[in-house]
Design a protein around this motif. Sequence first.
Motif, mmCIF file in Angstrom:
data_model
loop_
_atom_site.group_PDB
_atom_site.id
_atom_site.type_symbol
_atom_site.label_atom_id
_atom_site.label_comp_id
_atom_site.label_asym_id
_atom_site.label_seq_id
_atom_site.Cartn_x
_atom_site.Cartn_y
_atom_site.Cartn_z
ATOM 1 N N VAL A 34 -33.632 -8.774 -15.793
ATOM 2 C CA VAL A 34 -34.700 -8.997 -14.813
ATOM 3 C C VAL A 34 -34.162 -9.530 -13.484
ATOM 4 C CG1 VAL A 34 -36.674 -10.492 -14.275
ATOM 5 C CG2 VAL A 34 -36.696 -9.078 -16.330
ATOM 6 N N PRO A 35 -33.218 -10.506 -13.469
ATOM 7 C CA PRO A 35 -32.680 -10.915 -12.162
ATOM 8 C C PRO A 35 -32.052 -9.744 -11.398
ATOM 9 C CG PRO A 35 -32.111 -12.538 -13.824
ATOM 10 C CD PRO A 35 -32.697 -11.360 -14.564
ATOM 11 N N LEU A 36 -31.334 -8.884 -12.128
ATOM 12 C CA LEU A 36 -30.725 -7.711 -11.490
ATOM 13 C C LEU A 36 -31.806 -6.747 -11.017
ATOM 14 C CD1 LEU A 36 -27.843 -6.712 -10.925
ATOM 15 C CD2 LEU A 36 -27.964 -5.457 -13.087
ATOM 16 N N TYR A 37 -32.864 -6.582 -11.807
ATOM 17 C CA TYR A 37 -33.994 -5.731 -11.433
ATOM 18 C C TYR A 37 -34.664 -6.249 -10.161
ATOM 19 C CZ TYR A 37 -38.905 -4.182 -11.604
ATOM 20 O OH TYR A 37 -40.155 -3.709 -11.292
ATOM 21 N N LEU A 38 -34.885 -7.553 -10.097
ATOM 22 C CA LEU A 38 -35.523 -8.139 -8.913
ATOM 23 C C LEU A 38 -34.663 -7.949 -7.670
ATOM 24 C CD1 LEU A 38 -36.923 -11.467 -10.425
ATOM 25 C CD2 LEU A 38 -38.193 -9.368 -9.915
ATOM 26 N N ALA A 39 -33.347 -7.971 -7.843
ATOM 27 C CA ALA A 39 -32.442 -7.798 -6.702
ATOM 28 C C ALA A 39 -32.365 -6.344 -6.258
ATOM 29 C CB ALA A 39 -31.050 -8.318 -7.056
ATOM 30 N N THR A 40 -32.221 -5.426 -7.202
ATOM 31 C CA THR A 40 -31.953 -4.027 -6.846
ATOM 32 C C THR A 40 -33.223 -3.199 -6.634
ATOM 33 O OG1 THR A 40 -31.777 -3.445 -9.204
ATOM 34 C CG2 THR A 40 -29.746 -4.036 -8.051
ATOM 35 N N GLU A 41 -34.276 -3.480 -7.422
ATOM 36 C CA GLU A 41 -35.492 -2.672 -7.349
ATOM 37 C C GLU A 41 -36.576 -3.319 -6.496
ATOM 38 O OE1 GLU A 41 -36.201 0.348 -9.197
ATOM 39 O OE2 GLU A 41 -34.059 0.407 -9.639
ATOM 40 N N ARG A 42 -36.567 -4.645 -6.428
ATOM 41 C CA ARG A 42 -37.625 -5.356 -5.695
ATOM 42 C C ARG A 42 -37.125 -6.044 -4.434
ATOM 43 N NH1 ARG A 42 -42.740 -3.715 -7.338
ATOM 44 N NH2 ARG A 42 -42.683 -3.320 -9.584
ATOM 45 N N GLY A 43 -35.823 -5.930 -4.143
ATOM 46 C CA GLY A 43 -35.288 -6.400 -2.878
ATOM 47 C C GLY A 43 -35.207 -7.901 -2.702
ATOM 48 N N MET A 44 -35.154 -8.668 -3.781
ATOM 49 C CA MET A 44 -35.083 -10.119 -3.675
ATOM 50 C C MET A 44 -33.629 -10.575 -3.507
ATOM 51 S SD MET A 44 -37.836 -11.689 -6.381
ATOM 52 C CE MET A 44 -39.600 -11.689 -6.005
ATOM 53 N N ASN A 45 -33.440 -11.632 -2.700
ATOM 54 C CA ASN A 45 -32.109 -12.226 -2.601
ATOM 55 C C ASN A 45 -31.946 -13.320 -3.647
ATOM 56 O OD1 ASN A 45 -33.259 -14.665 -1.580
ATOM 57 N ND2 ASN A 45 -33.261 -13.818 0.497
ATOM 58 N N LEU A 46 -30.765 -13.942 -3.675
ATOM 59 C CA LEU A 46 -30.451 -14.900 -4.727
ATOM 60 C C LEU A 46 -31.385 -16.105 -4.698
ATOM 61 C CD1 LEU A 46 -28.330 -14.769 -6.949
ATOM 62 C CD2 LEU A 46 -26.862 -16.250 -5.574
ATOM 63 N N LYS A 47 -31.740 -16.581 -3.514
ATOM 64 C CA LYS A 47 -32.635 -17.736 -3.423
ATOM 65 C C LYS A 47 -34.038 -17.388 -3.910
ATOM 66 C CE LYS A 47 -30.223 -20.219 0.271
ATOM 67 N NZ LYS A 47 -30.305 -20.784 1.641
ATOM 68 N N GLN A 48 -34.511 -16.200 -3.582
ATOM 69 C CA GLN A 48 -35.826 -15.778 -4.071
ATOM 70 C C GLN A 48 -35.835 -15.635 -5.585
ATOM 71 O OE1 GLN A 48 -36.015 -12.260 -1.524
ATOM 72 N NE2 GLN A 48 -37.811 -13.108 -0.481
ATOM 73 N N ILE A 49 -34.741 -15.128 -6.130
ATOM 74 C CA ILE A 49 -34.637 -15.028 -7.583
ATOM 75 C C ILE A 49 -34.691 -16.415 -8.218
ATOM 76 C CG2 ILE A 49 -33.096 -14.390 -9.489
ATOM 77 C CD1 ILE A 49 -32.129 -12.056 -7.737
ATOM 78 N N ALA A 50 -34.029 -17.377 -7.590
ATOM 79 C CA ALA A 50 -34.052 -18.748 -8.109
ATOM 80 C C ALA A 50 -35.465 -19.311 -8.113
ATOM 81 C CB ALA A 50 -33.141 -19.635 -7.266
ATOM 82 N N ILE A 51 -36.265 -18.926 -7.118
ATOM 83 C CA ILE A 51 -37.641 -19.439 -7.001
ATOM 84 C C ILE A 51 -38.556 -18.821 -8.052
ATOM 85 C CG2 ILE A 51 -39.672 -19.514 -5.499
ATOM 86 C CD1 ILE A 51 -37.705 -19.676 -3.123
ATOM 87 N N PHE A 52 -38.360 -17.531 -8.367
ATOM 88 C CA PHE A 52 -39.345 -16.818 -9.183
ATOM 89 C C PHE A 52 -38.868 -16.399 -10.577
ATOM 90 C CE2 PHE A 52 -40.723 -15.991 -4.782
ATOM 91 C CZ PHE A 52 -42.035 -16.450 -4.866
ATOM 92 N N ALA A 53 -37.562 -16.272 -10.792
ATOM 93 C CA ALA A 53 -37.086 -15.695 -12.049
ATOM 94 C C ALA A 53 -37.328 -16.592 -13.257
ATOM 95 C CB ALA A 53 -35.598 -15.356 -11.949
ATOM 96 N N TRP A 54 -37.653 -17.862 -13.033
ATOM 97 C CA TRP A 54 -37.898 -18.778 -14.152
ATOM 98 C C TRP A 54 -39.316 -18.673 -14.690
ATOM 99 C CZ3 TRP A 54 -41.689 -22.490 -13.375
ATOM 100 C CH2 TRP A 54 -42.072 -22.711 -12.057
ATOM 101 N N LEU A 55 -40.217 -18.024 -13.943
ATOM 102 C CA LEU A 55 -41.632 -18.004 -14.340
ATOM 103 C C LEU A 55 -41.883 -17.328 -15.695
ATOM 104 C CD1 LEU A 55 -43.301 -17.352 -10.869
ATOM 105 C CD2 LEU A 55 -43.348 -19.464 -12.216
ATOM 106 N N PRO A 56 -41.227 -16.175 -16.019
ATOM 107 C CA PRO A 56 -41.443 -15.610 -17.361
ATOM 108 C C PRO A 56 -41.054 -16.563 -18.486
ATOM 109 C CG PRO A 56 -40.444 -13.979 -15.915
ATOM 110 C CD PRO A 56 -40.408 -15.287 -15.173
#
Length: 425
Positions: A252-274
Amino acid sequence: MVKVKQLRWSMLVLFIAGVTINYITRNSLGILAPELERILHMSTQEYSWVVAAFQAAYAIFQPICGWALDFIGLKVGFFIFATAWAVVCMLHSLATSWQMLAGLRFLMGVTESVAVPANLKILTDWFPSKERSIAAGWAGVGFSFGGMLAPPLVIAIHLNYGWQAAFVVTGFMGLIWAGIWKLYYNNPKDHKLISEEEKAYILDEETVRSTEPLKTNLWTSIKDICKVKKFYGVAIPAFLAEPAWQTMSFFVPLYLATERGMNLKQIAIFAWLPFLAADIGSAASGYLAKMYRGKFSLSNNNAAIWSSISGACLMISLAFVPFVDSPYAAIGLISIGGFGHAAISAMLGVLIMENFDSNQVASVNGIRGFSAWTSAFLFSLLIGKVVPSFGYNPIFLCMGFFDIIGAAFMLWLIYEKGVRTLNSK
């Protein structure tokens, strides 16, 4: 010596802390995947092999770890494996290629595979059957809480001190916990801090099954378990459920980066929610089973199945991820799936405790874990083949319906037809 009231719950908290660290260390790879692909010059397919190396080892060694815990005991067995996984995590900082990283991940899978069989071992040792569904729900929190903490923690360490430090710090956390476990944990018969009243409450109930150490060798134990029809009522649903959780943890972190255009800081903000949703789902599943048991006068077994089916229905949310444009909506749908998966996972553990002797549960859960992680291994390889050509959409569509099929197998193989209980509370 002063006795501790409700000591069983402090034992559970200690275990949850260990599993939380276990999941922080394993999820470090998924969080750092976008950076590691760049630094180590990995393709998505090569990264899938790194993930699959961990999953293959985790699958193979869960039955071995389960048997070892039943044979030598939880206190010593878990300490040995926890110390080993902490050291291996720290060694990840030395990786210079994807092949070296894959080798280290294989060793991590060997050592961390103890967590799943240990989960049921502590529940059957420390909790009477009427409390096990709720205790199982809370025990499952550690598996997702670590995933929830990993993104902000790992990325914060990485941004300030580098990716190597992220592995060293999280591994060192594991070493500290292993020492605490060795000093504080024991079974209820031998623990110096347990009161006589609590010991009697745990050990003297009619539903407690054999607590004698397992006498059979590994191969005989596996053969005996695989002959039982009910085992497949948990093994097949576990096989179908695990791909979704592994995708959340590693892709999912890789998906958010490659398919949804999120950077590392955005992933840190949202990737913990699931994983937060999974925490809630795991804890809620035990109370949901208790509600089903009381409202419909169901047995512990059947109430756990209906709680699991409820989680399976929520997993359908993953099938809608490809059809939403907003990355935040996608994260929301994945989070609903995280809630549903955690409910299923916790209740599969309850079903094992309800249908097997207490001196077998770690072994049974280890073989159940083998089934689940074999599926995860194969699915990771599938992701490596499918995503470069077709993207992640087919992956989410499949994950949305796997657990409904698993629920059908539960009803067929392990549901107790016509069974009701008068002691619904």
